[in-house]
Design an enzyme around this catalytic site. Structure first.
Site, PDB file in Angstrom:
ATOM      1  CG  LEU A  54       7.373  -8.329  11.330  1.00 43.39           C
ATOM      2  CD1 LEU A  54       8.415  -8.092  12.441  1.00 43.39           C
ATOM      3  CD2 LEU A  54       7.558  -9.693  10.600  1.00 43.39           C
ATOM      4  CD  GLU A 111       2.223   5.577  -7.413  1.00 47.84           C
ATOM      5  OE1 GLU A 111       2.416   6.382  -8.396  1.00 47.84           O
ATOM      6  OE2 GLU A 111       2.246   5.867  -6.001  1.00 47.84           O
ATOM      7  CB  ALA A 132       0.353 -13.071  13.091  1.00 46.05           C
ATOM      8  CB  CYS A 147      -0.865  -5.017  -4.911  1.00 46.88           C
ATOM      9  SG  CYS A 147      -1.771  -3.563  -5.698  1.00 46.88           S
ATOM     10  CG  LEU A 206      -0.814   4.379  -5.065  1.00 48.59           C
ATOM     11  CD1 LEU A 206      -1.969   3.573  -4.536  1.00 48.59           C
ATOM     12  CD2 LEU A 206      -1.217   5.482  -6.115  1.00 48.59           C
TER      13      LEU A 206
HETATM   14  C1  UGA Z   1       0.622  -2.997  -1.672  1.00 47.86           C
HETATM   15  C2  UGA Z   1       2.124  -2.155  -1.172  1.00 47.86           C
HETATM   16  O1  UGA Z   1       2.157  -1.936   0.310  1.00 47.86           O
HETATM   17  C3  UGA Z   1       2.190  -0.822  -1.959  1.00 47.86           C
HETATM   18  O2  UGA Z   1       3.437  -0.284  -1.624  1.00 47.86           O
HETATM   19  C4  UGA Z   1       2.034  -1.197  -3.336  1.00 47.86           C
HETATM   20  O3  UGA Z   1       2.154  -0.041  -4.136  1.00 47.86           O
HETATM   21  C5  UGA Z   1       0.824  -1.764  -3.694  1.00 47.86           C
HETATM   22  O4  UGA Z   1       0.724  -2.922  -2.770  1.00 47.86           O
HETATM   23  C6  UGA Z   1       0.663  -1.807  -5.049  1.00 47.86           C
HETATM   24  O5  UGA Z   1       1.398  -2.724  -5.690  1.00 47.86           O
HETATM   25  O6  UGA Z   1      -0.032  -1.061  -5.887  1.00 47.86           O
HETATM   26  P1  UGA Z   1      -1.831  -2.530  -0.820  1.00 47.86           P
HETATM   27  O7  UGA Z   1      -2.312  -3.654  -1.949  1.00 47.86           O
HETATM   28  O8  UGA Z   1      -2.553  -1.250  -0.827  1.00 47.86           O
HETATM   29  O9  UGA Z   1      -0.372  -1.899  -1.189  1.00 47.86           O
HETATM   30  O10 UGA Z   1      -1.969  -3.132   0.721  1.00 47.86           O
HETATM   31  P2  UGA Z   1      -0.917  -3.228   1.886  1.00 47.86           P
HETATM   32  O11 UGA Z   1      -1.131  -2.251   3.057  1.00 47.86           O
HETATM   33  O12 UGA Z   1       0.323  -3.585   1.381  1.00 47.86           O
HETATM   34  O13 UGA Z   1      -1.645  -4.490   2.536  1.00 47.86           O
HETATM   35  C7  UGA Z   1      -1.481  -5.851   2.037  1.00 47.86           C
HETATM   36  C8  UGA Z   1      -2.143  -6.898   2.773  1.00 47.86           C
HETATM   37  O14 UGA Z   1      -1.333  -7.213   3.652  1.00 47.86           O
HETATM   38  C9  UGA Z   1      -3.472  -6.530   3.397  1.00 47.86           C
HETATM   39  O15 UGA Z   1      -4.417  -7.753   3.224  1.00 47.86           O
HETATM   40  C10 UGA Z   1      -3.130  -6.479   4.898  1.00 47.86           C
HETATM   41  O16 UGA Z   1      -4.289  -6.631   5.818  1.00 47.86           O
HETATM   42  C11 UGA Z   1      -2.270  -7.627   4.949  1.00 47.86           C
HETATM   43  N1  UGA Z   1      -0.985  -7.288   5.995  1.00 47.86           N
HETATM   44  C12 UGA Z   1      -0.353  -6.324   5.892  1.00 47.86           C
HETATM   45  C13 UGA Z   1      -0.795  -8.138   7.014  1.00 47.86           C
HETATM   46  O17 UGA Z   1      -1.554  -9.390   6.943  1.00 47.86           O
HETATM   47  N2  UGA Z   1      -0.078  -7.964   7.885  1.00 47.86           N
HETATM   48  C14 UGA Z   1       0.505  -6.853   8.181  1.00 47.86           C
HETATM   49  O18 UGA Z   1       1.620  -6.852   9.035  1.00 47.86           O
HETATM   50  C15 UGA Z   1       0.531  -5.810   7.045  1.00 47.86           C
END
Ligand code: UGA
Length: 447
Positions: free
Chosen positions: A256, A154, A258, A266, A156
């Protein structure tokens, strides 16, 4: 005859999958061992925040198409397909994934199923799990049972869980037999009708696709945050750098940004579990770069704490710090491994008075760290503050202007941990504002 679906585990993944399957027209039963969660879901009440999901849940609980239980007999006596969506958290004693919930769910099903059924793993698991579970099913199954296994990871994202489930960007099915593929094609018929890419592969590839995707995303974030460390030392603008390299379609601008780094249930645990699994396979150096990815990520949190201290002239004791945002990302109430919460706690431990406001996350954060001051609006957090920290980029924080906060605070100091504010406006209004990737002279030589 319409397929009857069960979903084992009703957390973010399972509850979303169950409600979306009902929305697609299937009859669904969700199972969890947590009675309180099931009681709440059965009343149509979602025990966590996820936009759009409460509506689907209420709609299908009311229609009778979606039911909930804690009893495996209800599930195995009725459904043809059993999706496994239970958690695989980090083990308490190491970096590997704790597989006891997946194993227990499969064992409970295998022992009870009679006749033909398909078990479909959706949880994120170490490579090799499906093959191991196939053997477990073989040894536990009743002689009258004919159970197949497929792995269907998955992808999502929290905050977009419904859209990501209803219209996924790809579907991956790991299988050993054509029947399972045919059944899953039926389950996902509506997505496939709109040409959603479908990858049918073996168990190992399906398992690895999931962890490879999360490892790549984590690496991308730490990559830009490593450059933030460079610009913090030498000068330069990290957002402009990200924009410029992001124009190259081979690189892309997404992930990307920062900031304070990644958190959640996850990415952090998945990169650790992947390293642990690959080392277990004898490849001790192969995923070593992920240890760096993890460290770069965790250093971001330390940087914010040091920055806060430096902006407060080296003294945190008794200073009033407003923390805006405590969840790991906006549009979620999830505080698991949240950079924002960890920073808030570190500041508190260093003697600051920490006032936290998050549109949805206060309750979960207070459940973990009750000693911070949790307030239910922005004004109460910012009132008389010596320093404001924007740590989760909720829309209402991104929209903040100096005019909103200047009348409230004692000192006009801001750390923009997500690089979302128009810094020049704040400077013009007399604020000292710093952000991630920005050179800050008092911290020279201190990454
Ligand atoms: C992530 C993946 O994006 C999903 O595809 C995956 O299904 C999910 O884990 C999972 O394994 O269940 P999620 O944990 O909901 O999803 O969060 P993300 O949107 O990926 O963000 C993760 C973290 O990265 C957040 O703390 C966000 O603030 C941070 N982030 C994201 C950054 O610091 N910089 C960015 O450019 C993008």
């Amino acid at each position: 005859m319409a397929l009857k679906i069960s979903v084992i585990g009703t957390g973010y993944l399972g509850a979303t999958h169950a409600a979306c399957m009902a929305e697609l027209g299937f009859e669904v039963i969700g199972l969890d061992i947590d009675q309180a969660k099931i009681d709440s879901l059965a009343l149509g009440e979602l025990p966590f925040h996820e936009p759009g999901l409460p509506e689907l849940l209420r709609k299908h609980v009311a229609s009778g198409r979606l039911r909930f239980t804690t009893n495996y007999e209800d599930v195995t006596a009725w459904a043809d397909i059993h999706f496994i969506g239970v958690g695989t958290p980090q083990r308490a004693d190491g970096h590997g994934a704790d597989m006891r919930y997946v194993d227990a769910a499969v064992r409970e099903l295998a022992q009870r199923i009679r006749g033909k059924a398909l078990i479909v793993g959706k949880s994120t698991v170490p490579v090799g799990t499906a093959r191991r579970l196939a053997a477990l099913i073989e040894s536990e199954a009743h002689p009258e049972a004919e159970i197949s296994l497929a792995w269907n990871p998955e992808f999502l994202r929290e905050g977009f869980a419904v859209a990501d489930t209803m219209t996924p960007d790809r579907l991956v099915i790991g299988t050993q037999d054509d029947d399972s593929e045919a059944i899953l094609r039926e389950v996902y018929a509506s997505a496939l009708a709109t040409n959603t890419p479908l990858i049918v592969t073996d168990f190992e590839t399906a398992e690895l696709v999931k962890v490879a995707a999360n490892a790549f995303l984590a690496t991308k974030i730490s990559f830009i945050n490593a450059f933030a460390e460079v610009t913090e030392t030498v000068g330069g603008d990290i957002t402009t750098l990200a924009d410029a390299i992001g124009h190259d379609v081979r690189i892309g601008r997404k992930f990307l940004n920062a900031g304070v780094g990644f958190g959640g249930g996850c990415l952090p645990k998945d990169i650790r579990a992947l390293q642990a699994r690959v080392s277990e396979l004898g490849l001790t150096h192969t995923m070593g770069f992920l240890a760096e990815v993890d460290e770069i990520n965790l250093r971001r949190r330390e940087r914010v704490v040091r920055l806060a201290k430096a902006m407060l002239s080296g003294e945190l004791v008794g200073q009033k710090i407003a923390v805006l945002g405590v969840t790991f990302k906006p549009d979620s109430d999830d505080v698991r491994d949240s950079p924002a919460l960890e920073i808030a706690v570190e500041l508190f431990n260093a003697g600051a008075e920490v006032f936290v406001f998050d549109p949805k996350g206060n309750k979960n954060a207070a459940g973990r760290f009750p000693r911070l001051h949790y307030v239910d609006n922005l004004e109460a957090a910012a009132q008389n503050a010596d320093l404001i920290l924007l740590l989760t980029e909720w829309a209402e924080f991104k929209a903040l202007t100096p005019e909103d906060l200047t009348p409230l605070v004692t000192h006009r100091r801001m750390i923009d941990g997500r690089n979302v504010l128009a810094k020049q406006d704040w400077k013009t209004a007399g604020w000292e504002i710093t952000s991630m990737g920005q050179h800050y002279a008092p911290l020279d030589g201190d990454i």
